[in-house]
Design a protein around this motif. Structure first.
Motif, mmCIF file in Angstrom:
data_model
loop_
_atom_site.group_PDB
_atom_site.id
_atom_site.type_symbol
_atom_site.label_atom_id
_atom_site.label_comp_id
_atom_site.label_asym_id
_atom_site.label_seq_id
_atom_site.Cartn_x
_atom_site.Cartn_y
_atom_site.Cartn_z
ATOM 1 N N CYS A 38 -14.733 -13.757 27.123
ATOM 2 C CA CYS A 38 -15.665 -14.826 26.795
ATOM 3 C C CYS A 38 -17.073 -14.251 26.850
ATOM 4 O O CYS A 38 -17.466 -13.652 27.851
ATOM 5 N N PRO A 39 -17.866 -14.396 25.777
ATOM 6 C CA PRO A 39 -19.211 -13.796 25.765
ATOM 7 C C PRO A 39 -20.108 -14.328 26.881
ATOM 8 O O PRO A 39 -20.877 -13.565 27.470
ATOM 9 N N LEU A 40 -19.979 -15.627 27.187
ATOM 10 C CA LEU A 40 -20.824 -16.214 28.238
ATOM 11 C C LEU A 40 -20.490 -15.595 29.593
ATOM 12 O O LEU A 40 -21.371 -15.212 30.364
ATOM 13 N N ARG A 41 -19.189 -15.461 29.855
ATOM 14 C CA ARG A 41 -18.724 -14.879 31.118
ATOM 15 C C ARG A 41 -19.171 -13.415 31.209
ATOM 16 O O ARG A 41 -19.589 -12.928 32.250
ATOM 17 N N TYR A 42 -19.082 -12.716 30.078
ATOM 18 C CA TYR A 42 -19.430 -11.304 30.031
ATOM 19 C C TYR A 42 -20.921 -11.101 30.301
ATOM 20 O O TYR A 42 -21.307 -10.195 31.031
ATOM 21 N N LEU A 43 -21.751 -11.969 29.718
ATOM 22 C CA LEU A 43 -23.202 -11.796 29.818
ATOM 23 C C LEU A 43 -23.775 -12.354 31.110
ATOM 24 O O LEU A 43 -24.691 -11.779 31.684
ATOM 25 N N THR A 44 -23.244 -13.500 31.573
ATOM 26 C CA THR A 44 -23.866 -14.172 32.718
ATOM 27 C C THR A 44 -22.977 -14.206 33.959
ATOM 28 O O THR A 44 -23.471 -14.451 35.050
ATOM 29 N N GLY A 45 -21.662 -14.000 33.780
ATOM 30 C CA GLY A 45 -20.763 -14.102 34.915
ATOM 31 C C GLY A 45 -20.329 -15.525 35.191
ATOM 32 O O GLY A 45 -19.555 -15.774 36.101
ATOM 33 N N TRP A 46 -20.809 -16.495 34.392
ATOM 34 C CA TRP A 46 -20.403 -17.897 34.587
ATOM 35 C C TRP A 46 -19.156 -18.200 33.776
ATOM 36 O O TRP A 46 -18.925 -17.598 32.727
ATOM 37 N N TYR A 47 -18.394 -19.186 34.272
ATOM 38 C CA TYR A 47 -17.267 -19.697 33.495
ATOM 39 C C TYR A 47 -17.783 -20.754 32.537
ATOM 40 O O TYR A 47 -18.673 -21.528 32.876
ATOM 41 N N CYS A 48 -17.224 -20.789 31.329
ATOM 42 C CA CYS A 48 -17.543 -21.875 30.403
ATOM 43 C C CYS A 48 -16.350 -22.823 30.379
ATOM 44 O O CYS A 48 -15.305 -22.523 30.961
ATOM 45 N N PRO A 49 -16.473 -24.006 29.732
ATOM 46 C CA PRO A 49 -15.330 -24.929 29.708
ATOM 47 C C PRO A 49 -14.091 -24.317 29.074
ATOM 48 O O PRO A 49 -12.972 -24.755 29.321
ATOM 49 N N GLY A 50 -14.284 -23.284 28.246
ATOM 50 C CA GLY A 50 -13.152 -22.701 27.535
ATOM 51 C C GLY A 50 -12.558 -21.486 28.218
ATOM 52 O O GLY A 50 -11.536 -20.965 27.770
ATOM 53 N N CYS A 51 -13.176 -21.012 29.310
ATOM 54 C CA CYS A 51 -12.655 -19.813 29.975
ATOM 55 C C CYS A 51 -11.223 -20.045 30.437
ATOM 56 O O CYS A 51 -10.932 -21.063 31.068
#
Lengths: 141, 127
Positions: A38-51
């Motif tokens: 997941c790009p968001l997880r990769y860049l920020t370390g946060w989980y998104c609703p789709g992780c």
């Protein structure tokens, strides 16, 4: 669009969809490295609703409801609706009419949107019970 | 004019829709369109793309899926209020945001493939 071209496009789309589902069933996104992170997880370390949704769909395709639920409960809850909707769209393209459809009141759709966003926020809170929403949290011993 | 079945934009005065072939000639069946009373399922179909909006939000995990869902809600809201033209505009926006989210997801996938591919190649040259 000319009729025959539309047919080829449709056949192509169905082939792509079938390949995607087969790939997802054969390879586990948790271990294969075939699927992008997941790009968001990769860049920020946060989980998104789709992780965890790809891993959850892989588990669902293998009938492991519990594992799928722990990876992404939202995906599990929405999957019957999404599957029916996709089949209905495909049916419309092929036969020219929809399967029986339910008209969703706009309020429901807005609530769903809020649920998705809230789920995305809550699963990042590292405090019990919110941390149980992180992908795979309840699978750990 | 927009087709009320598939939403395609047709030249003014068209007799049938160029995309789906819907008959625009006034017939007793489709000439009368009273405003929808609240809470009644509208008979006119304007796609709201909700399924694709959620799919792109959950699978591409990108913020572009959220406006698509918001526009999907707008489509149904305007349909309920009897505002067909407004619903068609929202439907167009929902479709656009679905494609934006899908395109962004695809771009990430291609980029990932490139990076992985380059990594494999550089590994092969090292050995």
């Amino acid at each position: 669009m000319p009729y025959f071209r539309k047919h080829w496009l449709l056949a192509g789309l169905l082939a792509v969809a079938a390949t995607a589902v087969a790939t997802l069933a054969l390879f586990d996104p948790a271990t294969s490295g075939l699927f992008p992170p997941c790009p968001l997880r990769y860049l920020t370390g946060w989980y998104c609703p789709g992780c965890g949704s790809l891993r959850a769909l892989h588990q669902l395709l293998h009938g492991n409801l519990r594992a799928a639920w722990s990876l992404n409960p939202l995906t599990v809850l929405l999957s019957p609706f999404l599957a029916y909707g996709t089949i209905s769209y495909a049916f419309f393209e092929i036969r020219g009419r929809y399967l029986p459809r339910i008209f969703l009141p706009p309020v429901w759709i807005r609530v769903l949107c809020a649920v998705i966003i809230l789920f995305g926020i809550m699963r990042n809170i590292p405090v019990h019970p919110f941390n149980l929403l992180a992908p795979g949290a309840t699978l750990l011993p | 004019m927009f087709c009320d079945l598939c939403g395609a934009n047709n030249p003014e005065g068209s007799k049938v829709c160029t995309q789906c072939g819907r008959n625009f000639q006034p017939t007793p069946e489709n000439s009368i369109q009273p405003p929808m009373p609240m809470g009644v399922t509208p008979s006119v179909h304007v796609p709201n793309y909700l399924v694709f909006a959620i799919l792109t939000t959950v699978l591409c995990c990108l913020p572009a899926g959220i406006p698509a869902i918001v526009y999907a809600a707008q489509v149904n809201g305007k349909l309920q209020a009897g505002d067909i033209a407004g619903a068609q505009l929202a439907s167009k926006n929902a479709k656009m945001w679905c494609w934006v989210a899908f395109g962004a997801g695809l771009a990430v996938l291609v980029l990932y493939m490139l990076v992985v591919g380059l990594g494999v190649m550089s590994n092969m040259t090292r050995h």
